[in-house]
Design an enzyme around this catalytic site. Structure first.
Site, PDB file in Angstrom:
ATOM      1  N   GLU A 176       8.894  -4.375  10.832  1.00  0.00           N
ATOM      2  CA  GLU A 176       9.362  -3.069  10.341  1.00  0.00           C
ATOM      3  C   GLU A 176       9.884  -2.235  11.497  1.00  0.00           C
ATOM      4  O   GLU A 176       9.200  -2.076  12.528  1.00  0.00           O
ATOM      5  CB  GLU A 176       8.205  -2.337   9.616  1.00  0.00           C
ATOM      6  CG  GLU A 176       8.627  -0.991   9.054  1.00  0.00           C
ATOM      7  CD  GLU A 176       7.675  -0.431   7.996  1.00  0.00           C
ATOM      8  OE1 GLU A 176       6.670  -1.086   7.670  1.00  0.00           O
ATOM      9  OE2 GLU A 176       7.964   0.681   7.508  1.00  0.00           O
ATOM     10  N   GLU A 229      -1.563  -5.593   8.637  1.00  0.00           N
ATOM     11  CA  GLU A 229      -0.812  -5.018   9.756  1.00  0.00           C
ATOM     12  C   GLU A 229      -1.497  -5.288  11.097  1.00  0.00           C
ATOM     13  O   GLU A 229      -2.728  -5.295  11.179  1.00  0.00           O
ATOM     14  CB  GLU A 229      -0.680  -3.499   9.562  1.00  0.00           C
ATOM     15  CG  GLU A 229       0.116  -3.125   8.327  1.00  0.00           C
ATOM     16  CD  GLU A 229       0.287  -1.617   8.160  1.00  0.00           C
ATOM     17  OE1 GLU A 229      -0.069  -0.852   9.080  1.00  0.00           O
ATOM     18  OE2 GLU A 229       0.791  -1.209   7.099  1.00  0.00           O
ATOM     19  N   LYS A 284      -1.051  -9.457   2.833  1.00  0.00           N
ATOM     20  CA  LYS A 284      -0.343  -9.002   4.039  1.00  0.00           C
ATOM     21  C   LYS A 284      -1.245  -8.042   4.785  1.00  0.00           C
ATOM     22  O   LYS A 284      -1.938  -7.231   4.150  1.00  0.00           O
ATOM     23  CB  LYS A 284       0.976  -8.314   3.655  1.00  0.00           C
ATOM     24  CG  LYS A 284       1.701  -7.695   4.851  1.00  0.00           C
ATOM     25  CD  LYS A 284       3.129  -7.301   4.515  1.00  0.00           C
ATOM     26  CE  LYS A 284       3.299  -5.945   3.868  1.00  0.00           C
ATOM     27  NZ  LYS A 284       2.771  -4.804   4.628  1.00  0.00           N
ATOM     28  N   ASP A 293       0.840  -1.199   0.000  1.00  0.00           N
ATOM     29  CA  ASP A 293       0.000   0.000   0.000  1.00  0.00           C
ATOM     30  C   ASP A 293       0.882   1.259   0.000  1.00  0.00           C
ATOM     31  O   ASP A 293       0.380   2.384  -0.076  1.00  0.00           O
ATOM     32  CB  ASP A 293      -1.024  -0.008   1.145  1.00  0.00           C
ATOM     33  CG  ASP A 293      -0.381  -0.117   2.514  1.00  0.00           C
ATOM     34  OD1 ASP A 293       0.865  -0.177   2.612  1.00  0.00           O
ATOM     35  OD2 ASP A 293      -1.140  -0.143   3.518  1.00  0.00           O
ATOM     36  N   SER A 294       2.219   1.047   0.012  1.00  0.00           N
ATOM     37  CA  SER A 294       3.150   2.161  -0.209  1.00  0.00           C
ATOM     38  C   SER A 294       2.948   2.759  -1.599  1.00  0.00           C
ATOM     39  O   SER A 294       3.464   3.830  -1.894  1.00  0.00           O
ATOM     40  CB  SER A 294       4.604   1.689  -0.054  1.00  0.00           C
ATOM     41  OG  SER A 294       4.842   0.532  -0.832  1.00  0.00           O
ATOM     42  N   ASP A 325      -0.912  -6.102  -0.232  1.00  0.00           N
ATOM     43  CA  ASP A 325      -1.323  -5.505   1.036  1.00  0.00           C
ATOM     44  C   ASP A 325      -2.832  -5.370   1.096  1.00  0.00           C
ATOM     45  O   ASP A 325      -3.466  -4.916   0.130  1.00  0.00           O
ATOM     46  CB  ASP A 325      -0.723  -4.095   1.174  1.00  0.00           C
ATOM     47  CG  ASP A 325       0.486  -4.068   2.084  1.00  0.00           C
ATOM     48  OD1 ASP A 325       0.615  -4.959   2.960  1.00  0.00           O
ATOM     49  OD2 ASP A 325       1.324  -3.151   1.919  1.00  0.00           O
TER      50      ASP A 325
HETATM   51  O1  KIV Z   1       3.519  -1.072   1.706  1.00  0.00           O
HETATM   52  C1  KIV Z   1       4.702  -1.462   1.744  1.00  0.00           C
HETATM   53  O2  KIV Z   1       5.496  -1.264   0.818  1.00  0.00           O
HETATM   54  C2  KIV Z   1       5.133  -2.191   2.926  1.00  0.00           C
HETATM   55  C3  KIV Z   1       6.608  -2.353   3.112  1.00  0.00           C
HETATM   56  C4  KIV Z   1       7.194  -1.091   3.573  1.00  0.00           C
HETATM   57  C5  KIV Z   1       6.911  -3.486   4.007  1.00  0.00           C
HETATM   58  O3  KIV Z   1       4.342  -2.592   3.721  1.00  0.00           O
END
Ligand code: KIV
Length: 279
Positions: free
Chosen positions: A184, A117, A115, A46-47, A85
Site C-alpha cells: 500500500e 499488516e 491478511k 478492516d476498512s 483482515d
Molecule cells: O482494509 C482494507 O480495505 C485494506 C485495503 C485498503 C488493502 O486493507
C-alpha cells in the site's frame, strides 16, 4: 466466475503474466455483484470500520465483526477467493493468540485466508498461521493499523534505507509462507522491483501498475464514500450521487402522494361489497 478461484490458480496467473483483480466487500449484495463482475479476490477489509461503521480509523474493528461480515460475503460469492483482515489487537499479543484467531476466522466463515499488516517482525507469526493451514496475505508499506504510532501516513519506501527495508520485508514474508504480498502506497518502480523479486503474486493499492494485481475499497471506486479520497482511487461510478438522487425522488413522491401508485399496490376485488360490512 464459474470455477472456484484459489491461491494455486492465482500463483499460475502470475507465472502466465495475468493480472489479479481484488476488491473489498462487506455484505451479501456487494459480494454477489463482485463475483458476477469477475473479481478474483474479495477482501473483507478492516476498512469496514471506516466505510460501513463511520469510524476515522480501522482500529475499532473486532474479530467478531470481521466474522459477521465475512459470513455474509461468503454467501454472496461462493466461487471467489475470500480473504479477511485480521483486525488490530487480534495478533499482536502473542503468536498463539494470532494463530487461534486466524483459525477461528477461517473455520467460522469459510473464507480462504487472512491478511495481516507488518514487515519482517510478522514473519514468525505468518509461519505459524501457515503451519496451521490458514493461508496468509502479508500487507506491507502503509499499514493503517499503525496510525496511533505514526500520527499520519504518506508514501512509503522513499529513501534507500526505507526501500531496502520494504524489499527485505517482502522477501522475508514470502519465505515465511505468505501466499501473496499486498503493498500500500509504495512508489511504482519500487513496487515493480519487489514484484520481480518475489515468486508469489503482489497486490498493489497506490503501488502502480507493476504489481501482479490491484485492490481498491469498493465504496471508494463506486463513489459511495465522500469523507476522504486518496490519490490512488479511481472512481468508476458515482453510485453515491445516483442513490442519493433515487432516495430524494422517493422522498418527494411519498410527500406529494404519488407513491405508491396502482402498479405498486394491491387491489381488493369486491371492495364495494366488503368495506361497507366492516365496523
Ligand atoms: O482494509 C482494507 O480495505 C485494506 C485495503 C485498503 C488493502 O486493507
Amino acid at each position: 466466475m464459474s470455477e472456484k478461484q484459489t491461491w494455486p490458480k492465482m500463483q499460475k496467473m502470475k507465472e502466465a503474466g495475468e493480472k489479479i483483480a481484488m476488491l473489498t466487500a462487506y455484505d451479501y449484495a456487494s459480494s454477489s455483484m463482485a463475483e458476477k463482475a469477475g473479481v478474483d479476490i474479495i477482501l473483507v477489509g478492516d476498512s469496514l470500520s471506516n466505510v460501513v461503521q463511520g469510524n476515522d480509523t480501522t482500529l475499532p474493528a473486532t474479530v467478531d465483526e470481521m466474522i459477521y461480515h465475512t459470513k455474509a460475503v461468503r454467501r454472496g460469492a461462493p466461487n471467489t477467493c475470500i480473504i479477511t483482515d485480521m483486525p488490530f489487537g487480534s495478533y499482536e499479543v502473542s503468536i498463539e493468540e494470532g494463530v487461534r484467531n486466524a483459525i477461528r476466522i477461517l473455520k467460522e466463515t469459510g473464507c480462504d485466508g487472512v491478511k495481516l499488516e507488518g514487515g519482517a517482525e510478522r514473519a514468525e507469526l505468518i509461519k505459524a498461521i501457515t503451519a496451521a493451514s490458514v493461508p496468509v496475505m502479508a500487507h506491507i508499506g502503509m499499514t493503517p493499523q499503525k496510525i496511533a504510532q505514526m500520527g499520519s501516513f504518506g508514501v512509503q519506501g522513499k529513501s534507500v534505507e526505507a526501500a531496502q527495508k520494504l524489499l527485505d520485508d517482502a522477501k522475508k514474508l514470502e519465505a515465511a509462507g505468505a501466499v501473496q504480498v499486498l503493498m500500500e502506497c509504495v512508489p511504482t518502480p519500487l513496487a515493480a522491483k519487489i514484484t520481480e523479486a518475489l515468486t508469489v503474486p503482489t497486490i498493489g493499492i497506490g503501488a502502480g501498475n507493476g504489481c501482479t494485481g490491484q485492490v481498491l475499497v469498493w465504496y471508494d471506486m463506486a463513489g459511495m464514500y465522500d469523507k476522504f479520497c486518496p490519490k490512488f482511487v479511481k472512481k468508476y461510478a458515482e453510485a453515491g450521487a445516483l442513490i442519493t438522487q433515487a432516495m430524494a425522488d422517493y422522498v418527494k413522491e411519498v410527500k406529494d402522494g404519488s407513491f405508491p401508485d396502482e402498479a405498486h399496490s394491491f387491489g381488493l376485488k369486491n371492495a364495494e361489497e366488503i368495506l361497507p360490512r366492516l365496523y
